[in-house]
Design an enzyme around this catalytic site. Structure first.
Site, short mmCIF file in Angstrom:
data_model
loop_
_atom_site.label_atom_id
_atom_site.label_comp_id
_atom_site.label_asym_id
_atom_site.label_seq_id
_atom_site.Cartn_x
_atom_site.Cartn_y
_atom_site.Cartn_z
N SER A 366 0.83 -1.20 0.00
CA SER A 366 0.00 0.00 0.00
C SER A 366 0.87 1.26 0.00
O SER A 366 1.70 1.44 -0.90
CB SER A 366 -0.97 -0.04 1.20
OG SER A 366 -1.91 0.99 1.15
N ASP A 418 -8.89 -4.46 -6.41
CA ASP A 418 -8.29 -3.58 -5.41
C ASP A 418 -8.33 -2.13 -5.88
O ASP A 418 -7.84 -1.79 -6.96
CB ASP A 418 -6.85 -4.02 -5.16
CG ASP A 418 -6.18 -3.26 -4.04
OD1 ASP A 418 -6.76 -2.29 -3.52
OD2 ASP A 418 -5.05 -3.63 -3.67
#
Length: 618
Positions: A366, A418
């Site tokens: 991330s 995602d």
């Protein structure tokens, strides 16, 4: 009754709602007085039946919770500039082009930024006010004011638009023929090393997860995690282990050891110092892969969120021979902090003095993936053999030139739908325009859209069932004061003059940015439930082009696919299956059993999976 009347683009039937809201707001004063009297009465300890007293105490507590929640909601949601914007958003273009109007609109933009900055300061009042934090407040306020101040939408409008957009996307996907799907085949060299890079991703993802410390470890092991690291939390560490910043350092270190399987002596530096633009990271010696691993933590605090939201661009300071070096400012600042620690404090020098033949590998998930990718670019001049594995990195990270430059040493891994690898300011503007377009064609009340959307998200259904969509020729049924897509935008909006299919003009402050390196995409095959609760989820794996992530996809897994534990389970499954497919033919298994064995999913190791396949032989 009044609030559910009309449609999103036809608020006429509920025009009296504003007066009712102001009347309801005025009633808060007597409610607060009544709640205060109840609190004072309880504090006096009046002797009454215990059941009655408990009921009154509960009522007082609930009343104060409702009042506090309402006040916070008003502070965050209420737009004090809405009334001033209305005359200018309905004015003609000639009026808006005047010098006086231009100055007024610039003043409104400044005021909107100030309003957002006040809101952010209130929400983040507990994280300090140093120079970096104040700068992050301003950057985040500018981003929000740029994105939200040019539309006439409320949060429930956005929720309704997302529900409609999800069903519309599913409908388009289900109607696509295989020949209609645009796919760019990977280069032969890329396909050849897919298995090797996938195995590397599987290995280094353990370090990216370990950088999160004990919270992720307990989350992944809710029943046994606390018992496993409990002794480490209470044990004192020798002074030679370099632990820096944060609370529960011993708990963090214990979870890191269990996640990576390394020993105490294998760690050079572990830092959980966490501030705006300053991320936690660890440096370890990985003897299995003969590498010095730098793992940067992803988003886990308010400080990290402010780093994420500092989304304007700046030029990356590095010697890489690339002219266009624009990158995400907040992530660039975070990578610069880690770089200073690694080089200035001699951490990497210490690591390579112990293992000079090892290579440097930088990993992260991330936000940590974005910082790791930029850190690898910064370090490449000093460490030419550096490799980077970025798990679920943000899309809005690198200029096109830096994206191409990073492909020789960076691999990104993305799971399913995602949202983060598809998230950039440019993509958010595109999402906003698509939401405006879909709700401008809406013929049903908002509550019906939201109820239908909740049902579709939870239980599915036919994506062709779009009762809330008007045909293009039926837009005449929409009445004033709002009519169509452009009436939901103010005239100075960047998207106002764009056609429905044309790309949005990029703001100089927010140019198009791209994800790092080559991209491995894990895609779910078949259906494993709306929320992936089934353990038999099957995944396909392939090299993907960054253009496939140029649009945000709406779905129930757009957030869960970003979770590191979900990504780790998917990697476990895919690597085990691909290893099984390679090892089965060598054992003399018939082709039919190779196929069936390669379809098995689960968390078993390749050797265990092969044993299960052998047992099926006659």
């Amino acid at each position: 009754m009044f609030s559910v009347s009309g449609t999103i683009c036809n608020p006429g039937p509920r025009k009296s709602m504003s007066k009712l809201l102001y009347i309801r707001l005025a009633l808060f004063l007597p409610e607060m007085v009544w709640a205060s009297l109840g609190a004072a009465w309880v504090a006096d300890g009046v002797q009454c039946d215990r059941t009655v007293v408990n009921g009154i105490i509960a009522t007082v507590i609930v009343s104060w919770i409702i009042i506090a929640a309402t006040v916070v909601t008003i502070i965050i949601v209420f737009d004090p500039l809405g009334g001033k914007m209305a005359p200018y958003s309905s004015a003609g273009p000639s009026h808006l082009d005047s010098r006086e109007s231009s100055q007024f609109l610039n003043g409104l933009k400044t005021a909107a930024t100030s309003v957002w900055e006040t809101r952010i300061r209130l929400l983040c009042c507990c994280i300090g006010t140093d120079d970096h934090t104040r700068g992050a407040f301003t950057s985040t306020a500018e981003l929000f004011s740029t994105y939200f101040s040019d539309t006439d939408l409320v949060p429930s409008d956005i929720a309704a638009g997302l529900a409609l957009l999800h069903q519309q996307q599913d409908n388009i996907s289900s109607n696509l023929e295989p020949d209609d799907v645009v796919s760019r085949p990977p280069e032969p060299s890329q396909e050849a090393d897919l298995d090797e890079e996938l195995e590397n991703c599987h290995h280094y993802m353990q370090f990216a997860a370990a950088a999160y410390g004990w919270p992720l470890y307990i989350y992944r092991n809710p029943f046994t995690g606390l018992c496993k690291i409990g002794g480490d939390c209470c044990r004192s560490r020798p002074t030679e282990y370099d632990l820096v910043g944060g609370d529960q350092l011993n708990c963090h270190f214990g979870s890191i050891l269990h996640t990576t399987g390394l020993q105490y002596r294998d760690f050079i530096h572990v830092s959980f110092h966490d501030k705006v633009y300053e991320l936690p990271f660890l440096v370890a010696l990985d003897h299995r892969k003969e590498s010095v691993v730098v793992a940067v933590r992803g988003t886990m605090s308010l400080q990290d969120i402010l780093t994420d939201l500092s989304a304007e661009s700046e030029t990356l300071d590095c010697e890489c021979g690339v002219q266009d070096r624009l990158v995400h400012k907040g992530i660039s600042q975070a990578a610069r902090y880690v770089y200073r620690r690694l080089i200035g404090d001699g951490i990497l020098s210490q690591a390579f003095s112990i293992a000079p033949e090892y290579r440097l590998v930088v990993v992260g998930h991330s936000l940590g993936a974005g910082a790791a990718a930029l850190l690898a670019i910064m370090l490449r001049n000093s460490y030419p053999q550096v490799r980077c594995y970025a798990f679920s990195p943000p899309r809005g990270l690198l200029s096109k030139s830096l994206c191409e430059y990073s492909k020789s040493f960076t691999v990104s891994l993305v799971l399913g739908k995602d949202v983060i690898p598809r998230l950039s300011v440019t993509n958010l503007e595109d999402l906003k325009r698509r939401i405006l377009r879909v709700i401008a064609h809406c013929s049903q009340p908002k509550y019906k859209i939201l109820l239908h959307g909740c049902w579709y998200e939870l239980f599915g259904g036919s994506p062709e069932n779009l009762p809330t969509e008007l045909d293009g020729g039926d837009q005449g049924h929409l009445t004033q004061p709002l009519l169509g897509e452009q009436s939901l935008l103010t005239h100075w909006s960047p998207a106002y003059s764009c056609s429905s299919d044309s790309p949005l003009d990029s703001s100089p402050k927010y140019p198009p940015l791209y994800p790092p390196g080559r991209i491995i995409h894990l895609e779910e095959e078949g259906s494993a439930g709306r929320f992936g609760c089934c353990s038999a989820t099957q995944y396909g794996v392939r090299w993907a082009h960054e253009a496939e992530f140029s649009r945000i996809l709406i779905g129930p897994k757009m957030l869960t696919d970003h979770m590191p534990d979900v990504l780790m389970r998917a990697l476990d499954s895919v690597v085990a299956d691909r290893a099984l497919c390679v090892s089965c033919p060598a054992q003399g298994l018939p082709d039919v059993d190779v196929v069936s064995a390669c379809r098995m999913r689960g968390r078993e190791t390749p050797s265990e999976a092969r044993k299960m396949a052998v047992k099926r032989l006659p």
